[in-house]
Design a protein around this motif. Structure first.
Motif, PDB file in Angstrom:
ATOM      1  N   ASP A 174       0.819  -1.213   0.000  1.00  0.00           N
ATOM      2  CA  ASP A 174       0.000   0.000   0.000  1.00  0.00           C
ATOM      3  C   ASP A 174       0.849   1.257   0.000  1.00  0.00           C
ATOM      4  O   ASP A 174       0.491   2.266  -0.618  1.00  0.00           O
ATOM      5  CB  ASP A 174      -0.920  -0.021   1.222  1.00  0.00           C
ATOM      6  N   SER A 175       1.976   1.202   0.668  1.00  0.00           N
ATOM      7  CA  SER A 175       2.833   2.392   0.732  1.00  0.00           C
ATOM      8  C   SER A 175       3.460   2.748  -0.613  1.00  0.00           C
ATOM      9  O   SER A 175       3.896   3.885  -0.818  1.00  0.00           O
ATOM     10  CB  SER A 175       3.932   2.180   1.780  1.00  0.00           C
ATOM     11  N   SER A 176       3.490   1.794  -1.541  1.00  0.00           N
ATOM     12  CA  SER A 176       4.103   2.053  -2.850  1.00  0.00           C
ATOM     13  C   SER A 176       3.073   2.365  -3.933  1.00  0.00           C
ATOM     14  O   SER A 176       3.438   2.525  -5.093  1.00  0.00           O
ATOM     15  CB  SER A 176       4.935   0.847  -3.291  1.00  0.00           C
ATOM     16  N   LEU A 177       1.789   2.441  -3.547  1.00  0.00           N
ATOM     17  CA  LEU A 177       0.734   2.668  -4.540  1.00  0.00           C
ATOM     18  C   LEU A 177       0.431   4.150  -4.696  1.00  0.00           C
ATOM     19  O   LEU A 177       0.527   4.931  -3.757  1.00  0.00           O
ATOM     20  CB  LEU A 177      -0.547   1.929  -4.132  1.00  0.00           C
ATOM     21  N   ARG A 178       0.057   4.482  -5.954  1.00  0.00           N
ATOM     22  CA  ARG A 178      -0.514   5.799  -6.242  1.00  0.00           C
ATOM     23  C   ARG A 178      -2.002   5.594  -6.507  1.00  0.00           C
ATOM     24  O   ARG A 178      -2.381   4.921  -7.457  1.00  0.00           O
ATOM     25  CB  ARG A 178       0.160   6.438  -7.455  1.00  0.00           C
ATOM     26  N   LYS A 179      -2.861   6.173  -5.663  1.00  0.00           N
ATOM     27  CA  LYS A 179      -4.283   5.853  -5.696  1.00  0.00           C
ATOM     28  C   LYS A 179      -5.091   7.129  -5.809  1.00  0.00           C
ATOM     29  O   LYS A 179      -4.692   8.203  -5.340  1.00  0.00           O
ATOM     30  CB  LYS A 179      -4.681   5.105  -4.421  1.00  0.00           C
ATOM     31  N   ASP A 180      -6.293   6.977  -6.441  1.00  0.00           N
ATOM     32  CA  ASP A 180      -7.247   8.072  -6.402  1.00  0.00           C
ATOM     33  C   ASP A 180      -8.080   7.919  -5.131  1.00  0.00           C
ATOM     34  O   ASP A 180      -7.802   7.068  -4.289  1.00  0.00           O
ATOM     35  CB  ASP A 180      -8.124   8.079  -7.657  1.00  0.00           C
ATOM     36  N   ASN A 184      -8.022   4.705  -2.752  1.00  0.00           N
ATOM     37  CA  ASN A 184      -7.496   4.904  -1.406  1.00  0.00           C
ATOM     38  C   ASN A 184      -8.462   4.353  -0.351  1.00  0.00           C
ATOM     39  O   ASN A 184      -8.056   3.720   0.635  1.00  0.00           O
ATOM     40  CB  ASN A 184      -7.241   6.391  -1.169  1.00  0.00           C
ATOM     41  N   SER A 384      -0.351  -2.162  -7.795  1.00  0.00           N
ATOM     42  CA  SER A 384      -1.682  -1.598  -8.023  1.00  0.00           C
ATOM     43  C   SER A 384      -2.623  -2.069  -6.928  1.00  0.00           C
ATOM     44  O   SER A 384      -2.304  -2.965  -6.136  1.00  0.00           O
ATOM     45  CB  SER A 384      -2.217  -2.033  -9.398  1.00  0.00           C
TER      46      SER A 384
END
Length: 425
Positions: A174-180, A184, A384
């Protein structure tokens, strides 16, 4: 199956010990301590001692009974009097002085009791054997309870370690994800579910430790570690063979067989109430009007020997016989019910153990394959939210595998208990 289990153990290391500075107990040691400290087993052991003493008492009935008595009577009689049975049934003449001294030695030997003494001894021996098999029954129940809580502790510890492992992997991902915004929120919900599972597993470990302390009859603060591998144990014996073993080894069945013998003896003892009883008795009396004369020539000495025959004339002889025969029939019906119960216990436990054994093999293979596929995808694909969902699904699949292993072990333990004997290791 062994290869799959070895792979699972390699992927998920053994959890840390449950207690610090405590002794490490194997399942055999847990069973031994549980039986040794079981109040029910200790009480059943005392029943054996009681039955052994009653057997000795039954042997004494065939031996002669001796009585030594002495009386001192102070009298002022106008007419002769007869002392009661507590004072030796002695006749006291009105012409005697104020004091009357008497010593008596008496022996009574039963010559014929119609088989009462013999059947009483048989009954005591059978009760002693029944007490021993009842002790085995209580030990088996204590061992069953101890094995269940031991494997439950291994399961809860393994589940706690697995849940913590997947939660750490999920947080790292989760710490490496880019989320909307929605991704999120979804990731937060997935992590919350894993966190809940970790907390529940930790609570399960504490409850399992408490249950094992109770089974061992130890204080709440007792520190120990359970030494065992959490893996399924195959059942290689068919249900029919377990049924044969149960007929030979099940202690409850042995107890009912002894109960059948006791019922037979009870019927015989009710029948022999019709028979006469013959006794041989002898007594020797020394009587004097002065205490100093008891050892002198002026003392009166009496001796006699008698044979007595008692014919019972009772209205309830046949009613007692009919009651004992009815109780004997009740015992036969109870034994038939017990046989049916044992059959159903073995068939049910065997079917459940085999089912969960196959489920363990299937889920173990699926978990290992899915884990391998996930690790390959994790190394090649971009992180992802979908990867996080797959991680949570893989965590759930592993939990199903652990649940299958846990369900298989108690079923196998119940099968061992139902057949009255552990499987060879």
């Amino acid at each position: 199956m062994r290869l799959v289990l070895a792979l699972m153990l390699a992927l998920f290391p053994v959890p840390a010990p449950a207690g610090e500075n405590g002794e490490t107990l194997t399942i055999d040691e847990v069973v031994s301590i549980a039986i040794k400290n079981s109040p029910a087993a200790l009480a059943a052991e005392q029943d054996i001692i009681i039955a052994r003493q009653r057997m000795r008492e039954a042997r004494f009935m065939a031996l002669p009974q001796f009585t030594l008595s002495g009386t001192l009577s102070r009298a002022n009689l106008e007419y002769p009097s007869l002392l009661g049975p507590e004072f030796g049934n002695r006749y006291v003449d009105s012409r005697v002085g104020d004091n009357f001294y008497s010593l008596r030695a008496q022996a009574l030997q039963p010559l014929y009791t119609g088989g009462k003494n013999t059947n009483t001894l048989k009954l005591a021996k059978t009760a002693h054997n029944q007490a021993k098999v009842n002790f085995e029954t209580v030990k088996a129940d204590a061992a069953l309870a101890a094995k269940k809580v031991f494997h439950n502790l291994l399961y809860q510890r393994r589940l706690s370690e697995s849940s913590g492992y997947w939660l750490n992997r999920a947080r790292e991902l989760d710490s490496s994800l880019r989320k909307d915004a929605f991704e999120n929120l979804e990731a937060a919900m997935l992590l919350s579910g894993l966190s809940d599972r970790v907390r529940q597993a930790g609570s399960g470990v504490e409850a399992a430790l408490t249950g094992l302390r109770k089974a061992l009859n130890r204080e709440p603060g007792y520190q120990f570690d359970a030494d065992g591998r959490f893996e399924s144990l195959p059942v290689e014996t068919g249900a029919s063979r377990s049924l044969v073993t149960a007929m030979e080894a099940r202690s409850e069945l042995k107890s009912e067989l002894y109960k059948a013998q006791m019922d037979d003896i009870a019927v015989n003892m009710a029948m022999i109430r019709r028979y006469p009883t013959i006794y041989l008795g002898a007594s020797y009396d020394v009587n004097a009007y002065k205490f100093s004369s008891l050892a002198g020539n002026s003392a009166g000495e009496n001796w006699l020997a008698s044979i007595a025959i008692h014919f019972p004339l009772s209205y309830d002889i046949w009613t007692q016989v009919q009651q004992r025969k009815a109780q004997q029939r009740q015992g036969e019906l109870k034994r038939e019910e017990l046989l049916d119960t044992i059959r159903f216990e073995i068939i049910s436990a065997h079917r459940e153990a085999v089912f969960w054994q196959s489920e363990t093999e299937k889920l173990g293979a699926e978990t290992a394959a899915m884990r391998e596929g996930y690790e390959a995808a994790y190394r090649s694909a971009r992180p992802s939210v979908a990867a996080l969902r797959v991680l949570c699904a893989l965590s759930e699949l592993e939990k199903k595998f652990l649940d299958a292993v846990y369900n298989q072990l108690p079923a196998r333990i119940r099968l061992e208990w139902a057949q009255g004997r552990d499987f060879a290791k």
